[in-house]
Motif scaffolding. Structure first.
Motif, PDB file in Angstrom:
ATOM      1  N   ALA A   1       0.669  -1.378  -0.729  1.00 34.23           N
ATOM      2  CA  ALA A   1       0.236  -0.020  -0.259  1.00 34.23           C
ATOM      3  C   ALA A   1       1.224   1.074   0.016  1.00 34.23           C
ATOM      4  O   ALA A   1       2.307   0.804   0.236  1.00 34.23           O
ATOM      5  CB  ALA A   1      -1.065  -0.214   0.821  1.00 34.23           C
ATOM      6  N   GLU A   2       0.232   2.436  -0.636  1.00 38.01           N
ATOM      7  CA  GLU A   2       1.606   3.427  -0.346  1.00 38.01           C
ATOM      8  C   GLU A   2       0.790   3.952   0.659  1.00 38.01           C
ATOM      9  O   GLU A   2       0.274   4.586   1.834  1.00 38.01           O
ATOM     10  CB  GLU A   2      -0.083   4.443  -1.365  1.00 38.01           C
ATOM     11  N   GLY A   3       2.461   4.481   1.678  1.00 38.03           N
ATOM     12  CA  GLY A   3       1.725   6.006   2.410  1.00 38.03           C
ATOM     13  C   GLY A   3       2.825   4.572   3.048  1.00 38.03           C
ATOM     14  O   GLY A   3       2.116   5.502   4.379  1.00 38.03           O
ATOM     15  N   ASN A   4       3.131   4.022   3.527  1.00 33.37           N
ATOM     16  CA  ASN A   4       3.747   2.947   4.589  1.00 33.37           C
ATOM     17  C   ASN A   4       5.298   2.598   4.585  1.00 33.37           C
ATOM     18  O   ASN A   4       5.180   2.841   3.844  1.00 33.37           O
ATOM     19  CB  ASN A   4       3.012   2.015   4.866  1.00 33.37           C
ATOM     20  N   TYR A   5       5.751   2.055   5.566  1.00 32.01           N
ATOM     21  CA  TYR A   5       6.868   1.546   5.660  1.00 32.01           C
ATOM     22  C   TYR A   5       6.994   0.847   4.555  1.00 32.01           C
ATOM     23  O   TYR A   5       5.559   0.166   4.086  1.00 32.01           O
ATOM     24  CB  TYR A   5       7.583   0.974   7.220  1.00 32.01           C
ATOM     25  N   ASP A   6       7.968   0.508   4.196  1.00 36.48           N
ATOM     26  CA  ASP A   6       8.518  -1.051   3.036  1.00 36.48           C
ATOM     27  C   ASP A   6       8.438  -2.231   3.515  1.00 36.48           C
ATOM     28  O   ASP A   6       8.285  -2.956   2.237  1.00 36.48           O
ATOM     29  CB  ASP A   6       9.809   0.381   2.271  1.00 36.48           C
ATOM     30  N   ALA A   7       8.924  -2.119   4.450  1.00 32.13           N
ATOM     31  CA  ALA A   7       9.240  -3.563   4.732  1.00 32.13           C
ATOM     32  C   ALA A   7       9.067  -3.722   5.850  1.00 32.13           C
ATOM     33  O   ALA A   7       9.263  -3.007   6.785  1.00 32.13           O
ATOM     34  CB  ALA A   7      10.359  -3.985   4.363  1.00 32.13           C
ATOM     35  N   CYS A   8       8.702  -5.311   6.834  1.00 27.78           N
ATOM     36  CA  CYS A   8       8.371  -5.268   8.342  1.00 27.78           C
ATOM     37  C   CYS A   8       8.700  -6.855   8.510  1.00 27.78           C
ATOM     38  O   CYS A   8       8.785  -7.543   7.582  1.00 27.78           O
ATOM     39  CB  CYS A   8       6.513  -5.327   8.487  1.00 27.78           C
ATOM     40  N   LEU A   9       9.066  -6.324   9.265  1.00 23.73           N
ATOM     41  CA  LEU A   9      10.042  -8.256   9.761  1.00 23.73           C
ATOM     42  C   LEU A   9       9.395  -8.439  10.950  1.00 23.73           C
ATOM     43  O   LEU A   9       8.663  -7.363  11.793  1.00 23.73           O
ATOM     44  CB  LEU A   9      11.577  -8.039  10.438  1.00 23.73           C
ATOM     45  N   VAL A  10       8.858  -9.209  11.337  1.00 23.53           N
ATOM     46  CA  VAL A  10       7.856 -10.014  12.081  1.00 23.53           C
ATOM     47  C   VAL A  10       9.316 -11.994  12.868  1.00 23.53           C
ATOM     48  O   VAL A  10       9.117 -12.323  12.015  1.00 23.53           O
ATOM     49  CB  VAL A  10       6.462 -10.140  12.549  1.00 23.53           C
ATOM     50  N   SER A  11      10.028 -11.409  13.903  1.00 19.10           N
ATOM     51  CA  SER A  11      10.521 -12.562  14.381  1.00 19.10           C
ATOM     52  C   SER A  11      10.557 -13.230  16.019  1.00 19.10           C
ATOM     53  O   SER A  11       9.483 -12.482  16.785  1.00 19.10           O
ATOM     54  CB  SER A  11      11.483 -12.239  14.370  1.00 19.10           C
ATOM     55  N   THR A  12      11.073 -14.710  16.602  1.00 17.33           N
ATOM     56  CA  THR A  12      10.161 -15.006  17.324  1.00 17.33           C
ATOM     57  C   THR A  12      11.822 -15.330  18.397  1.00 17.33           C
ATOM     58  O   THR A  12      12.003 -16.299  17.862  1.00 17.33           O
ATOM     59  CB  THR A  12       8.689 -15.596  17.365  1.00 17.33           C
ATOM     60  N   PHE A  13      11.738 -14.598  19.137  1.00 22.67           N
ATOM     61  CA  PHE A  13      12.719 -15.747  20.527  1.00 22.67           C
ATOM     62  C   PHE A  13      12.092 -15.849  21.433  1.00 22.67           C
ATOM     63  O   PHE A  13      11.211 -16.003  22.515  1.00 22.67           O
ATOM     64  CB  PHE A  13      13.759 -14.566  19.950  1.00 22.67           C
ATOM     65  N   ALA A  14      13.269 -17.112  21.827  1.00 20.49           N
ATOM     66  CA  ALA A  14      12.884 -17.860  23.525  1.00 20.49           C
ATOM     67  C   ALA A  14      12.847 -16.761  24.811  1.00 20.49           C
ATOM     68  O   ALA A  14      12.675 -16.735  25.112  1.00 20.49           O
ATOM     69  CB  ALA A  14      13.327 -19.178  23.455  1.00 20.49           C
ATOM     70  N   SER A  15      13.719 -15.474  24.339  1.00 23.03           N
ATOM     71  CA  SER A  15      13.858 -14.897  25.504  1.00 23.03           C
ATOM     72  C   SER A  15      14.962 -13.425  25.160  1.00 23.03           C
ATOM     73  O   SER A  15      14.891 -13.449  23.397  1.00 23.03           O
ATOM     74  CB  SER A  15      14.844 -15.481  26.747  1.00 23.03           C
ATOM     75  N   LEU A  16      14.695 -12.499  26.266  1.00 20.11           N
ATOM     76  CA  LEU A  16      15.222 -11.019  25.595  1.00 20.11           C
ATOM     77  C   LEU A  16      16.729 -11.382  25.378  1.00 20.11           C
ATOM     78  O   LEU A  16      17.354 -11.055  24.627  1.00 20.11           O
ATOM     79  CB  LEU A  16      15.131  -9.730  26.413  1.00 20.11           C
ATOM     80  N   GLU A  17      17.324 -12.659  26.439  1.00 19.61           N
ATOM     81  CA  GLU A  17      18.833 -12.898  26.163  1.00 19.61           C
ATOM     82  C   GLU A  17      18.882 -13.333  24.722  1.00 19.61           C
ATOM     83  O   GLU A  17      19.514 -13.220  23.552  1.00 19.61           O
ATOM     84  CB  GLU A  17      18.787 -13.946  27.159  1.00 19.61           C
ATOM     85  N   ASP A  18      18.447 -14.474  24.424  1.00 21.92           N
ATOM     86  CA  ASP A  18      17.847 -15.038  22.461  1.00 21.92           C
ATOM     87  C   ASP A  18      18.343 -13.878  21.550  1.00 21.92           C
ATOM     88  O   ASP A  18      18.746 -13.975  20.256  1.00 21.92           O
ATOM     89  CB  ASP A  18      17.157 -16.113  22.150  1.00 21.92           C
ATOM     90  N   LEU A  19      17.174 -12.451  21.734  1.00 19.21           N
ATOM     91  CA  LEU A  19      16.774 -12.080  20.841  1.00 19.21           C
ATOM     92  C   LEU A  19      18.713 -11.126  20.923  1.00 19.21           C
ATOM     93  O   LEU A  19      18.885 -10.737  19.775  1.00 19.21           O
ATOM     94  CB  LEU A  19      16.176 -10.691  21.554  1.00 19.21           C
TER      95      LEU A  19
END
Length: 98
Positions: free
Chosen positions: A50-68
């Protein structure tokens, strides 16, 4: 569990590619980190349609903040991230527990 979401607004041209080409490059290379970075449990990259939005989006999952944190410093992620920094105008992120 931690959900890590990042969105990028890309430069119209950067590193010899258009924003659309760079968005596809990001999708290919970020999703290729699955199985390479052990802490990365899931990874999906969407390219805006769509027009006018950010160009790309990442959605990812981790077990913990330490793993991130480990993901962020992993050499394979660092290589992709370095290129992303060259082609972006803006970046926003949100990390939350699920």
């Amino acid at each position: 569990m931690i959900k890590h979401i990042v969105m990028w607004k890309l430069k119209s041209e950067a590193e010899g590619r258009t924003a659309a080409e760079n968005a596809q490059w990001m999708k290919n290379h970020l999703e290729a980190l699955m199985g390479v970075v052990p802490q990365l449990l899931s990874c999906e990259v969407g390219i805006n349609v769509a027009e006018g939005n950010y160009d790309a989006c990442l959605v990812s999952t981790f077990a913990s903040l330490e793993d991130l944190a480990a993901y962020k410093i992993h050499p394979a992620h660092q290589a992709v991230s370095s290129y992303c920094k060259l082609i972006r105008e803006h970046r926003v992120a949100c990390d939350y527990e699920i």
